[in-house]
Design an enzyme around this catalytic site. Sequence first.
Site, mmCIF file in Angstrom:
data_model
loop_
_atom_site.group_PDB
_atom_site.id
_atom_site.type_symbol
_atom_site.label_atom_id
_atom_site.label_comp_id
_atom_site.label_asym_id
_atom_site.label_seq_id
_atom_site.Cartn_x
_atom_site.Cartn_y
_atom_site.Cartn_z
ATOM 1 N N HIS A 78 0.850 -1.196 0.000
ATOM 2 C CA HIS A 78 0.000 0.000 0.000
ATOM 3 C C HIS A 78 0.880 1.238 0.000
ATOM 4 O O HIS A 78 1.827 1.343 0.793
ATOM 5 C CB HIS A 78 -0.924 0.016 1.219
ATOM 6 C CG HIS A 78 -1.847 1.196 1.259
ATOM 7 N ND1 HIS A 78 -2.937 1.310 0.433
ATOM 8 C CD2 HIS A 78 -1.826 2.338 2.003
ATOM 9 C CE1 HIS A 78 -3.570 2.446 0.676
ATOM 10 N NE2 HIS A 78 -2.898 3.102 1.621
ATOM 11 N N SER A 79 0.574 2.196 -0.892
ATOM 12 C CA SER A 79 1.287 3.466 -0.984
ATOM 13 C C SER A 79 2.766 3.197 -1.280
ATOM 14 O O SER A 79 3.080 2.567 -2.283
ATOM 15 C CB SER A 79 1.080 4.266 0.304
ATOM 16 O OG SER A 79 1.451 5.612 0.147
ATOM 17 N N LEU A 80 3.685 3.653 -0.429
ATOM 18 C CA LEU A 80 5.098 3.321 -0.625
ATOM 19 C C LEU A 80 5.285 1.815 -0.742
ATOM 20 O O LEU A 80 6.096 1.328 -1.543
ATOM 21 C CB LEU A 80 5.931 3.857 0.544
ATOM 22 C CG LEU A 80 7.384 3.381 0.630
ATOM 23 C CD1 LEU A 80 8.189 3.840 -0.575
ATOM 24 C CD2 LEU A 80 8.021 3.860 1.932
ATOM 25 N N ALA A 82 3.415 -0.320 -2.154
ATOM 26 C CA ALA A 82 3.107 -0.800 -3.503
ATOM 27 C C ALA A 82 4.312 -0.654 -4.420
ATOM 28 O O ALA A 82 4.614 -1.542 -5.227
ATOM 29 C CB ALA A 82 1.910 -0.043 -4.072
ATOM 30 N N SER A 106 -1.708 -0.994 -4.124
ATOM 31 C CA SER A 106 -2.796 -0.273 -3.465
ATOM 32 C C SER A 106 -2.379 1.150 -3.108
ATOM 33 O O SER A 106 -1.278 1.394 -2.617
ATOM 34 C CB SER A 106 -3.186 -1.037 -2.182
ATOM 35 O OG SER A 106 -4.112 -0.330 -1.413
#
Length: 246
Positions: A78-80, A82, A106
């Site tokens: 998720h975010s970083l 991903a 994500s």
Amino acid sequence: MAPTRLPLLCLPYSGASATVYARWRRSLPDWVTVKPIELPGRGERSDEPLWTDPHGLAAFLAAEIAPTLSAPYALFGHSLGALLAFELAHALMERGVPAPLLLFASGTEAPAVRDDTASRQPRSDEALKAELRDLQGTPEEVLADADLMRLTLPVLRADFLMCGHYAYRPRPPLPCRLHVLGGRQDRASRVALEAWGREGTSCTIDIFEGGHFFIHDQRASVLQAIQSSLEREMQHAPALAGLVPT
């Protein structure tokens, strides 16, 4: 011998540790083994130095993880996380590990279209706190806790620098499907999410209500989407035949 469980390697977002995925173990079915990846400098690895080089960190993690992967696996970030999951998939393949069965990306734009150059500059503590407030994922009482912030802000600062130092490297698409998750009120646009499609054989996109931390606000729906996606993918994986109960 056919595997009895599918490892789901989970990469945390900026400022977080592996514990953000702890509850997933109780919510996904028994045939999925949730394996949160602890990054250096936090949680159980708090005595290790923090990284600000995402490509170097992905190579470092691949060297650690590759010897443990003896079965098909999936990646989630998720975010970083991903971006790290995406780079980890490539780094593992460079070490001779097969591509993941599925890569879940994500809460962030596709690597080829993102622009986070502002994160290359170190930020003050107050600027970091303002960013956390803007993302609406940190309670105000946590932001007001000086002792907790003293531990959290160095990790967050390093992670923001890591985002800023990320440089897209054009490579052949990963030989796997991508499943992209986004929040309807998050910063990443639909077009930026769709650009993930160039990084794999195909791409599915799910949009959930909520902002950047929709994976927590909509946890049940997110986990159901992950489970369903894995089930569909395993129908085409002979090595995993019979793993999912019918």
